[in-house]
Write an enzyme that holds these catalytic residues in place. Structure first.
Site, short mmCIF file in Angstrom:
data_model
loop_
_atom_site.label_atom_id
_atom_site.label_comp_id
_atom_site.label_asym_id
_atom_site.label_seq_id
_atom_site.Cartn_x
_atom_site.Cartn_y
_atom_site.Cartn_z
N SER A 1 15.02 -6.93 -1.44
CA SER A 1 14.20 -7.55 -2.49
C SER A 1 14.50 -9.02 -2.63
O SER A 1 15.65 -9.46 -2.40
CB SER A 1 14.53 -6.84 -3.81
OG SER A 1 13.97 -7.54 -4.89
N TYR B 1 20.93 -3.71 -10.51
CA TYR B 1 19.93 -3.39 -9.49
C TYR B 1 20.00 -4.38 -8.33
O TYR B 1 20.07 -3.98 -7.16
CB TYR B 1 18.51 -3.39 -10.11
CG TYR B 1 17.44 -3.35 -9.05
CD1 TYR B 1 17.19 -2.19 -8.31
CD2 TYR B 1 16.69 -4.50 -8.74
CE1 TYR B 1 16.23 -2.17 -7.31
CE2 TYR B 1 15.73 -4.48 -7.74
CZ TYR B 1 15.51 -3.32 -7.03
OH TYR B 1 14.57 -3.31 -6.02
N LYS C 1 21.11 -4.09 -4.03
CA LYS C 1 20.38 -4.53 -2.84
C LYS C 1 21.26 -5.45 -1.99
O LYS C 1 21.25 -5.38 -0.76
CB LYS C 1 19.07 -5.23 -3.23
CG LYS C 1 18.06 -4.29 -3.86
CD LYS C 1 17.58 -3.22 -2.88
CE LYS C 1 16.69 -2.19 -3.53
NZ LYS C 1 16.35 -1.06 -2.65
N ASP D 1 11.58 13.02 -0.69
CA ASP D 1 11.55 12.41 -2.02
C ASP D 1 11.99 13.47 -3.03
O ASP D 1 11.68 14.65 -2.85
CB ASP D 1 10.10 11.94 -2.33
CG ASP D 1 10.04 10.84 -3.37
OD1 ASP D 1 10.49 11.08 -4.51
OD2 ASP D 1 9.55 9.74 -3.06
N GLY E 1 16.94 -13.04 -18.46
CA GLY E 1 17.24 -12.76 -17.05
C GLY E 1 16.09 -13.10 -16.12
O GLY E 1 16.20 -12.92 -14.90
P1 NAD Z 1 9.09 3.80 -6.52
O1 NAD Z 1 9.96 4.19 -7.66
O2 NAD Z 1 7.61 3.96 -6.69
O3 NAD Z 1 9.52 4.58 -5.21
C1 NAD Z 1 10.82 5.04 -4.99
C2 NAD Z 1 10.72 6.50 -4.57
O4 NAD Z 1 12.04 6.99 -4.34
C3 NAD Z 1 10.09 7.36 -5.68
O5 NAD Z 1 9.09 8.17 -5.10
C4 NAD Z 1 11.26 8.20 -6.19
O6 NAD Z 1 10.84 9.48 -6.63
C5 NAD Z 1 12.16 8.25 -4.97
N1 NAD Z 1 13.58 8.45 -5.29
C6 NAD Z 1 14.32 7.81 -6.23
N2 NAD Z 1 15.58 8.28 -6.22
C7 NAD Z 1 15.64 9.22 -5.24
C8 NAD Z 1 16.67 10.07 -4.75
N3 NAD Z 1 17.90 10.05 -5.28
N4 NAD Z 1 16.38 10.90 -3.74
C9 NAD Z 1 15.13 10.93 -3.20
N5 NAD Z 1 14.12 10.18 -3.63
C10 NAD Z 1 14.37 9.33 -4.64
O7 NAD Z 1 9.46 2.29 -6.15
P2 NAD Z 1 8.76 1.30 -5.13
O8 NAD Z 1 8.24 0.17 -5.92
O9 NAD Z 1 7.87 2.03 -4.21
O10 NAD Z 1 10.05 0.77 -4.37
C11 NAD Z 1 10.45 1.26 -3.10
C12 NAD Z 1 11.66 0.50 -2.64
O11 NAD Z 1 11.36 -0.88 -2.59
C13 NAD Z 1 12.88 0.62 -3.54
O12 NAD Z 1 14.03 0.64 -2.73
C14 NAD Z 1 12.83 -0.65 -4.36
O13 NAD Z 1 14.10 -1.02 -4.81
C15 NAD Z 1 12.30 -1.63 -3.34
N6 NAD Z 1 11.63 -2.81 -3.91
C16 NAD Z 1 10.60 -2.65 -4.79
C17 NAD Z 1 9.97 -3.77 -5.34
C18 NAD Z 1 8.86 -3.65 -6.34
O14 NAD Z 1 8.58 -4.63 -7.04
N7 NAD Z 1 8.17 -2.52 -6.46
C19 NAD Z 1 10.37 -5.04 -4.94
C20 NAD Z 1 11.40 -5.17 -4.03
C21 NAD Z 1 12.03 -4.03 -3.52
C1 WQD Z 2 6.37 -11.19 -13.01
C2 WQD Z 2 6.12 -12.37 -13.95
C3 WQD Z 2 7.44 -12.27 -15.96
C4 WQD Z 2 5.57 -8.63 -17.53
C5 WQD Z 2 10.85 -7.56 -11.10
C6 WQD Z 2 12.28 -7.36 -10.73
C7 WQD Z 2 12.47 -7.50 -9.26
C8 WQD Z 2 11.48 -6.64 -8.57
C9 WQD Z 2 10.10 -6.66 -9.03
C10 WQD Z 2 12.43 -5.07 -7.10
C11 WQD Z 2 7.40 -12.93 -14.58
C12 WQD Z 2 5.97 -12.14 -16.28
C13 WQD Z 2 5.93 -9.72 -16.75
C14 WQD Z 2 4.90 -8.84 -18.77
C15 WQD Z 2 4.98 -11.22 -18.35
N1 WQD Z 2 11.69 -5.52 -7.98
N2 WQD Z 2 5.64 -10.99 -17.16
N3 WQD Z 2 4.64 -10.13 -19.12
O1 WQD Z 2 10.34 -10.09 -12.83
O2 WQD Z 2 9.32 -10.99 -10.69
O3 WQD Z 2 10.44 -8.84 -10.67
O4 WQD Z 2 10.06 -6.59 -10.43
O5 WQD Z 2 13.20 -5.44 -6.35
O6 WQD Z 2 13.77 -7.16 -8.97
O7 WQD Z 2 13.07 -8.34 -11.36
O8 WQD Z 2 8.27 -9.01 -11.78
O9 WQD Z 2 6.15 -8.16 -12.64
O10 WQD Z 2 8.21 -7.99 -14.09
O11 WQD Z 2 7.18 -10.22 -13.68
O12 WQD Z 2 4.72 -12.36 -18.72
O13 WQD Z 2 4.58 -7.92 -19.51
O14 WQD Z 2 5.32 -11.89 -15.06
O15 WQD Z 2 8.09 -13.06 -16.93
O16 WQD Z 2 7.21 -14.31 -14.70
P1 WQD Z 2 9.64 -9.84 -11.57
P2 WQD Z 2 7.43 -8.74 -13.08
#
Ligand code: NAD
Ligand code: WQD
Length: 340
Positions: free
Chosen positions: A127, A151, A155, A34, A296
């Site tokens: 995602s 973003y 993916k 990381d 969005g």
């Molecule tokens: P996060 O930001 O907490 O974790 C990502 C980690 O990657 C962090 O620790 C960051 O320091 C590290 N990182 C970023 N760029 C880097 C680089 N260039 N080199 C090395 N390390 C790097 O996010 P998360 O929520 O734990 O997400 C993890 C994965 O899951 C991501 O690929 C994200 O796109 C995907 N994802 C997250 C969600 C969500 O809602 N949290 C939903 C769907 C998919």
């Molecule tokens: C959830 C619901 C908002 C904040 C996003 C990214 C998605 C993903 C996860 C990675 C929605 C509502 C939110 C607030 C609100 N990550 N909301 N007030 O939008 O489903 O997903 O994060 O891949 O790509 O788009 O998650 O937690 O932002 O929102 O009313 O302050 O809560 O409108 O309905 P979302 P979220």
């Protein structure tokens, strides 16, 4: 299944750190890589405290081929779980090049080094966002790709690159996991989601209103075509999600073949239902205002969860109330703003 040597890129982040624990519990030998751009260094010490032994963490950028090369030479990894990515949707619209650079450049660098070291088992963080505004809910894995922002596009591109790679060489076995909305924290309350800035996402925002750090929740729209008019999401407990990665790895090793699955519960909750559940868990007043829709935003995201059950034997075990209770235990406890 015998323990394997696994590299976790982004393993200090929110989902990565919980997955570290799930894989350690499953008996794997896990190394984190990381660059700490979105994680605190103290996460590694806290993970070590939880597992009761030192945790190996390499401080490197996933785009740095030399650092990856050195890690693989030393590490002897049999598989990689690739979390490292940038993930803020609105930032991706402002800085698309950064997102393509890290999310696609990082993936490409990793794949090259993996191939050079004959390591062809990979779990990839995808995602639900790849579905854009889906035609069908619950949304099956067969739904079309629809990019809504840079973003999401990274993916989609990541999955496409991996599909072509698997098609080119049957030695690759890749698990693409489409996460729905991860929420909650580890039962120890020692790790959890810890955004440094004002959170974009609902759960961490509510958590900071519960602690008093932020004053009011903004509910983005109550005129969607949903039961109470607010957005509906399939929230999945991060410990369930983490366990999905252990099952995905087992499957890759067992079958030698890849898979593509949604990881969600199959059930949706509205913003108002989440606020009510968090209120019960925290016993705090959670004032909110209904404001305009967020540009969005998608009205409803709910996973069709059958394929993950069938292919991986994955079923979620934890409820929305447990997501709220664990989030609250973490955010109100002593570890959530650990110093570096
Ligand atoms: P996060 O930001 O907490 O974790 C990502 C980690 O990657 C962090 O620790 C960051 O320091 C590290 N990182 C970023 N760029 C880097 C680089 N260039 N080199 C090395 N390390 C790097 O996010 P998360 O929520 O734990 O997400 C993890 C994965 O899951 C991501 O690929 C994200 O796109 C995907 N994802 C997250 C969600 C969500 O809602 N949290 C939903 C769907 C998919
Ligand atoms: C959830 C619901 C908002 C904040 C996003 C990214 C998605 C993903 C996860 C990675 C929605 C509502 C939110 C607030 C609100 N990550 N909301 N007030 O939008 O489903 O997903 O994060 O891949 O790509 O788009 O998650 O937690 O932002 O929102 O009313 O302050 O809560 O409108 O309905 P979302 P979220």
């Amino acid at each position: 299944m015998a323990g394997r040597r696994i590299l976790l890129t982004g393993g200090a982040g929110y989902i990565g750190s919980h997955t570290f624990l799930a894989l350690a519990e499953a008996g794997h030998d896990v190394v984190i890589l990381d660059n700490f751009v979105n994680a605190r260094r103290s996460v590694v010490d806290r993970l070590a405290q939880i597992v009761g032994r030192p945790v190996e963490a390499i401080d490197a950028d996933v785009r740095d081929a030399e650092a990856l090369e050195a890690a693989f030479r030393k590490g002897g990894f049999e598989a990689v779980v690739h979390f490292a990515a940038l993930k803020a949707v609105s930032e991706s619209v402002e800085k698309p090049l950064d997102y393509f650079d890290v999310n696609i450049g990082g993936l490409m660098t990793l794949l090259r080094v993996m191939e050079a070291h004959d390591c062809r088992r990979l779990v990839f963080s995808s995602s639900a966002t790849v579905y854009g505004v889906p035609d069908e809910t619950p949304t099956p894995e067969t739904a079309d790709f629809r990019a809504m922002n840079p973003y999401g596009h990274t993916k989609i591109m990541g999955e496409q690159i991996l599909n072509w790679l698997s098609a080119s060489d049957p030695r690759w076995a890749i698990g693409a996991l489409r996460y729905f909305n991860p929420a909650g924290a580890h039962g120890s309350a020692m790790i959890g989601e810890d955004p440094r800035d004002i959170p974009n996402n609902l759960f961490p925002f509510i958590a900071k209103v519960a602690t008093g750090e932020l004053s009011r929740i903004r509910v983005f729209g109550n005129d969607y075509d949903t039961p109470d008019g607010t957005g509906v999401r399939d929230y999945i407990h991060v410990e369930d999600l983490a366990r999905g990665h252990a099952l995905s790895l087992d499957k890759l090793f067992e079958s030698g073949e890849g898979h593509l699955v949604n990881l969600g519960t199959g059930r949706g909750y509205s913003v108002l239902e989440v606020i009510a559940a968090y209120k019960r868990a925290s016993n705090r007043d959670l004032p909110f205002d209904i404001v305009d829709r967020r540009p969005g935003d998608v009205p409803i995201y709910v996973a069709s969860a059958g394929k993950a059950a069938e292919v991986l034997g994955f079923r979620t075990e934890r409820t929305l109330d447990e997501m709220c209770a664990s989030s609250w235990a973490w955010i109100s406890g002593p570890h959530s703003e650990g110093t570096e």
